[in-house]
Design a protein around this motif. Structure first.
Motif, PDB file in Angstrom:
ATOM      1  N   LEU A  45       0.865  -1.181   0.000  1.00 18.41           N
ATOM      2  CA  LEU A  45       0.000   0.000   0.000  1.00 18.41           C
ATOM      3  C   LEU A  45       0.900   1.228   0.000  1.00 18.41           C
ATOM      4  O   LEU A  45       1.580   1.507   0.986  1.00 18.41           O
ATOM      5  N   ALA A  46       0.870   1.983  -1.099  1.00 20.65           N
ATOM      6  CA  ALA A  46       1.820   3.090  -1.239  1.00 20.65           C
ATOM      7  C   ALA A  46       1.216   4.223  -2.053  1.00 20.65           C
ATOM      8  O   ALA A  46       0.392   3.994  -2.940  1.00 20.65           O
ATOM      9  N   GLN A  47       1.650   5.439  -1.739  1.00 22.35           N
ATOM     10  CA  GLN A  47       1.380   6.531  -2.677  1.00 22.35           C
ATOM     11  C   GLN A  47       2.431   6.445  -3.763  1.00 22.35           C
ATOM     12  O   GLN A  47       3.625   6.258  -3.487  1.00 22.35           O
ATOM     13  N   VAL A  48       1.978   6.588  -5.028  1.00 21.99           N
ATOM     14  CA  VAL A  48       2.839   6.244  -6.146  1.00 21.99           C
ATOM     15  C   VAL A  48       2.575   7.175  -7.320  1.00 21.99           C
ATOM     16  O   VAL A  48       1.449   7.622  -7.542  1.00 21.99           O
ATOM     17  N   ALA A  49       3.642   7.468  -8.072  1.00 22.94           N
ATOM     18  CA  ALA A  49       3.531   8.194  -9.330  1.00 22.94           C
ATOM     19  C   ALA A  49       3.317   7.180 -10.451  1.00 22.94           C
ATOM     20  O   ALA A  49       4.161   6.300 -10.665  1.00 22.94           O
ATOM     21  N   ILE A  50       2.169   7.279 -11.142  1.00 23.44           N
ATOM     22  CA  ILE A  50       1.876   6.426 -12.292  1.00 23.44           C
ATOM     23  C   ILE A  50       1.644   7.344 -13.483  1.00 23.44           C
ATOM     24  O   ILE A  50       0.607   7.991 -13.594  1.00 23.44           O
ATOM     25  N   TRP A  51       2.674   7.464 -14.324  1.00 24.90           N
ATOM     26  CA  TRP A  51       2.654   8.417 -15.423  1.00 24.90           C
ATOM     27  C   TRP A  51       2.341   9.813 -14.875  1.00 24.90           C
ATOM     28  O   TRP A  51       3.005  10.271 -13.976  1.00 24.90           O
ATOM     29  N   ASN A  52       1.311  10.460 -15.386  1.00 25.14           N
ATOM     30  CA  ASN A  52       1.001  11.823 -14.951  1.00 25.14           C
ATOM     31  C   ASN A  52       0.179  11.873 -13.678  1.00 25.14           C
ATOM     32  O   ASN A  52      -0.067  12.949 -13.139  1.00 25.14           O
ATOM     33  N   THR A  53      -0.268  10.739 -13.165  1.00 25.84           N
ATOM     34  CA  THR A  53      -1.136  10.718 -11.991  1.00 25.84           C
ATOM     35  C   THR A  53      -0.350  10.401 -10.730  1.00 25.84           C
ATOM     36  O   THR A  53       0.765   9.880 -10.770  1.00 25.84           O
ATOM     37  N   ARG A  54      -0.981  10.714  -9.594  1.00 24.85           N
ATOM     38  CA  ARG A  54      -0.481  10.309  -8.284  1.00 24.85           C
ATOM     39  C   ARG A  54      -1.616   9.550  -7.611  1.00 24.85           C
ATOM     40  O   ARG A  54      -2.719  10.085  -7.445  1.00 24.85           O
ATOM     41  N   GLN A  55      -1.365   8.301  -7.242  1.00 22.78           N
ATOM     42  CA  GLN A  55      -2.421   7.436  -6.749  1.00 22.78           C
ATOM     43  C   GLN A  55      -1.985   6.740  -5.472  1.00 22.78           C
ATOM     44  O   GLN A  55      -0.793   6.685  -5.149  1.00 22.78           O
ATOM     45  N   VAL A  56      -2.960   6.229  -4.726  1.00 25.43           N
ATOM     46  CA  VAL A  56      -2.677   5.300  -3.635  1.00 25.43           C
ATOM     47  C   VAL A  56      -3.003   3.911  -4.180  1.00 25.43           C
ATOM     48  O   VAL A  56      -4.170   3.566  -4.374  1.00 25.43           O
ATOM     49  N   GLU A  57      -1.956   3.158  -4.459  1.00 28.59           N
ATOM     50  CA  GLU A  57      -2.139   1.827  -5.044  1.00 28.59           C
ATOM     51  C   GLU A  57      -1.929   0.757  -3.980  1.00 28.59           C
ATOM     52  O   GLU A  57      -0.958   0.791  -3.223  1.00 28.59           O
TER      53      GLU A  57
END
Length: 738
Positions: free
Chosen positions: A634-646
């Motif tokens: 469970l991490a906050q992550v940069a996915i391309w142009n987005t920032r998500q909690v995956e």
């Protein structure tokens, strides 16, 4: 979509995770039960489903191009099923023949994610055409349309695409997939479409619904959402959208999130006021996996039963049987159906309990009055000139049913004003709701009390519409819609003088009107409260670390990282150019044992990932870890142009590791993360539910990943995904709560 691949104590937890026994109101007016998947009688897989009610009173379901059964290996071109009760379904054929395709489709093109609506006097199917003649390289998706006189066809493709293939700014073709139509109260027709590469957009349609006109508007950011579906509820427009990977087999974490707006063009924002178009994109979870057999719960449709209860139809995977045939082939995604509740202005499935597995009260599909006019006018009395032919009632005057239904009620009819100046329903001989063609309004009247709403200018009332009236106590709400799919043309509310007896009547004045599918049923009892969410109880100080005096000796490393240090009351850890996903297993993990039984673990992590820029895949957060091939991160992550909690999960399957993800809330630069652990008392499995917060007080809870009973997951911290540009994660603490 199709199968695209792209690189106090915790009693509250128990209450949420036991979805099959979640506290919720019984569905009014039925003693029947059902269980998921509802497609089991005719299909092992039936992905991207949508449902509508036909003119004949049956319900019709449509799915994406796939084989229906294990071992069949025959691809069905929009398989179609029919049901009288939304529970028992029969396959009735494919929408399109083996050689049937629009002129712009390439040979061998498939048809994904159909959406079927009534527009005017016909049915229109919008569908993803997976390959066109625009480009020889493939993946040049388009949105096509086909029309038919009945829900089962015959379907005729329109020669030109509704939305043509769109070149992507970074190369290739934008994912022009997953269409969904919506008609607004002013009569304007819209189409929502799109996916991860390009985001979800909405465009206006021509009056016949077959051509995109004007400029599209982006309503949900790329790299996070697809499978958009919009409906209108209490004056708000709700955009349902699926997120994460639809098709990662036993690690599929697909789920449905929602935002709402006062306009069909957005901006759509979630419960926290965060837009779905922001780099740190919002989205309030509606449906996500809860620890039972179902994972990857997504790509939804919508329907309302005869009691007024809303339902969500969607696909999911059985985590014990995730593939149709061979491992890593077609994902097996049967059709599920569950109650959709509205609590505090937001939709949620089974009062927040999630997908059901086990016996549940079935939808109401037969009313106390349930008239298809197959036996003349038996059971009705009144005045005027009426005739029954082909299962429909046509005439003028007034008719009243001999059946009375007490208490709160919902009445419906399919209605055409073939010549009448006004026509509609009456209740108790006193309250009338009519479609007034002369005035162009939907009107509700109780003696001297009236309320009305304008119909779209120039709207053709000679086309078939659905008129629905609900009375709860002294409150009446009525709506007119094309096909009962949350796209009302007009809605009125009226406070009644006194409760109304539940005797149903039909009325038409100034000419003839046509009535069909007339029903009167007890009104559903809405869920008022969501099931409890996990809460932090007593702090377990002996298991926790505040990082105030070096690193607690209870920690241990998997592949030590000397760059991680403790200073200033925080663990400071530069993100590593390494990862745990797949077979590389080069990343470090900082671990400690977890207490036995149920617990909740929390960390507060600051990680400045910026916005909009590409920083794949820098991340930091919590991990439940068994070994390098079985963990939940469970991490906050940069996915391309987005920032998500995956909330990612890896497990071994068929001789190789498989990774997928579930999305949980929206990160801030400083984000609080929680894992709520529960041991299933029946299976002994370890269930970890993920939550995130932007302020440490208000939490968004997402999906559950499970670990086998014979494992002993430890809890740890990670900082992975790249060193450029350099960024350091700062963990304030790791705290366990009972």
């Amino acid at each position: 979509m199709g199968q695209l691949r792209r690189g106090g104590a915790l009693a509250a937890v128990l209450g949420l995770l036991l979805a099959a026994t979640a506290s919720a109101p019984a569905v009014a007016g039925t003693d029947a039960d059902y269980r998921n998947p509802v497609s089991a009688g005719f299909a092992d897989t039936f992905a991207d489903p949508v449902v509508l009610r036909g003119d004949d009173g049956y319900w019709y379901a449509y799915g994406t191009t796939d084989p229906l059964r294990e071992g069949e290996r025959q691809f069905h071109r929009v398989p179609t099923a029919r049901s009288a009760d939304l529970v028992d379904w029969q396959y009735v054929g494919d929408a399109f023949g083996a050689d049937q395709r629009p002129p712009y489709a390439a040979p061998g093109a498939g048809f994904w994610a159909p959406d079927v609506r009534r527009i005017g006097d016909r049915y229109v199917m919008y569908v993803t055409v997976t390959d066109t003649t625009v480009s020889p390289e493939g993946s040049d998706f388009a949105i096509g349309a086909a029309t038919a006189p009945t829900p089962t066809g015959p379907w005729t493709f329109v020669d030109e695409p509704v939305v043509a293939p769109r070149p992507g700014g970074g190369g290739g073709w934008l994912w022009t997939i997953d269409p969904s139509q919506f008609t607004d109260v002013d009569g304007t027709s819209y189409l929502y479409y799109g996916s991860y590469y390009g985001g979800i957009s909405v465009t206006e349609l021509s009056p016949d619904g077959l051509r995109a006109v004007g400029q599209p508007t982006l309503v949900a950011i790329d790299n996070k959402f697809e499978g958009g579906y919009v409906l209108r509820h209490d004056g708000w427009y709700y955009l349902f959208a699926s997120t994460a990977n639809c098709c990662a087999g036993p690690a599929t974490g697909y789920s449905v999130h929602v935002g709402r707006s006062r306009s069909p063009r957005g901006p759509f924002v979630d419960r926290d006021g965060i837009p779905l178009t922001a780099s740190r994109a919002g989205g309030t979870p509606v449906l996500t996996q809860n620890g039972n057999r179902w994972i990857g719960t997504g790509h939804n449709g919508f329907l309302t039963d005869l009691s007024g209860q809303d339902w969500i139809v969607y696909h999911a995977l059985d985590r014990a049987d995730p593939y149709l045939d061979e491992p890593f082939g077609i994902n097996e995604r049967p059709m599920l159906l569950d109650r959709l509740d509205w609590i505090g202005g937001w939709p949620t499935v089974n009062a927040g309990a999630g997908p059901s597995d086990g016996e549940r009260p079935a939808p109401v599909t037969t009313g106390r009055v349930d008239e298809r006019f197959d036996a003349g006018l038996a059971g009705w009395r009144g005045t005027g000139d009426w005739r029954v032919a082909d299962g429909r009632l046509t005439g003028s005057g007034a008719l009243t049913s001999r059946t009375t239904v007490g208490g709160d009620v919902r009445a419906e009819t399919d209605l055409r004003l073939t010549g009448a100046e006004a026509a509609g329903l009456t209740l108790g001989g006193r309250v009338e709701v009519r479609v007034d063609a002369a005035a162009g309004r939907l009107v509700a009247r109780d003696g001297g009390r009236t309320a009305s709403a304008a119909l779209p200018p120039g709207h053709r009332l000679t086309d078939r519409h659905n008129l629905a009236v609900e009375v709860r106590g002294r409150q009446l709400v009525a709506e007119l819609s094309p096909a009962r799919l949350g796209d009302q043309l007009a809605t009125v509310a009226l406070r009644l003088d006194r409760p109304v007896p539940g005797r149903l009547g039909l009325t038409a004045t100034g000419g003839a009107a046509e009535f069909d599918n007339v029903s009167l049923a007890r009104l559903h009892r809405p869920a008022r409260h969501a099931v409890p969410e996990p809460r932090a109880g007593a702090l377990l100080t002996g298991w926790s670390d505040e990082f105030t005096d070096g690193l607690d000796p209870a920690w241990s490393w998997v592949r030590p990282d000397p760059s991680a240090t403790v200073s200033g009351g925080a663990l400071r850890w530069p993100t590593q150019a390494a990862d745990l996903v797949g077979t590389g297993n080069t990343a470090s993990v900082l671990l400690r044992d977890a207490p036995a039984g149920d617990y909740l673990v929390e960390t507060k992590v600051t990680l400045d990932l910026g916005e909009e820029t590409v920083r794949n895949y820098q991340q930091a957060g919590l991990v439940a870890y068994v070994d390098d091939d079985r963990f939940a991160r469970l991490a906050q992550v940069a996915i391309w142009n987005t920032r998500q909690v995956e909330y990612g999960y890896e497990l071994p399957f068929a001789g190789q590791p498989v990774y997928g993800g579930n999305i949980v809330g929206t990160p801030a630069t400083t984000t609080w993360l929680r894992l709520a652990h529960r041991v299933d008392p029946v299976t002994g499995e370890h269930e970890f539910r993920a939550g995130s917060s932007r302020d440490g007080e208000h939490w968004t809870w997402g999906g559950v990943w499970t670990f086998p009973a014979d494992t002993t997951p430890r809890i740890g911290l990670v900082a992975h995904g790249g060193a450029q540009p350099p960024v350091t994660a700062a963990f304030d603490y790791l705290r366990f709560h009972r």
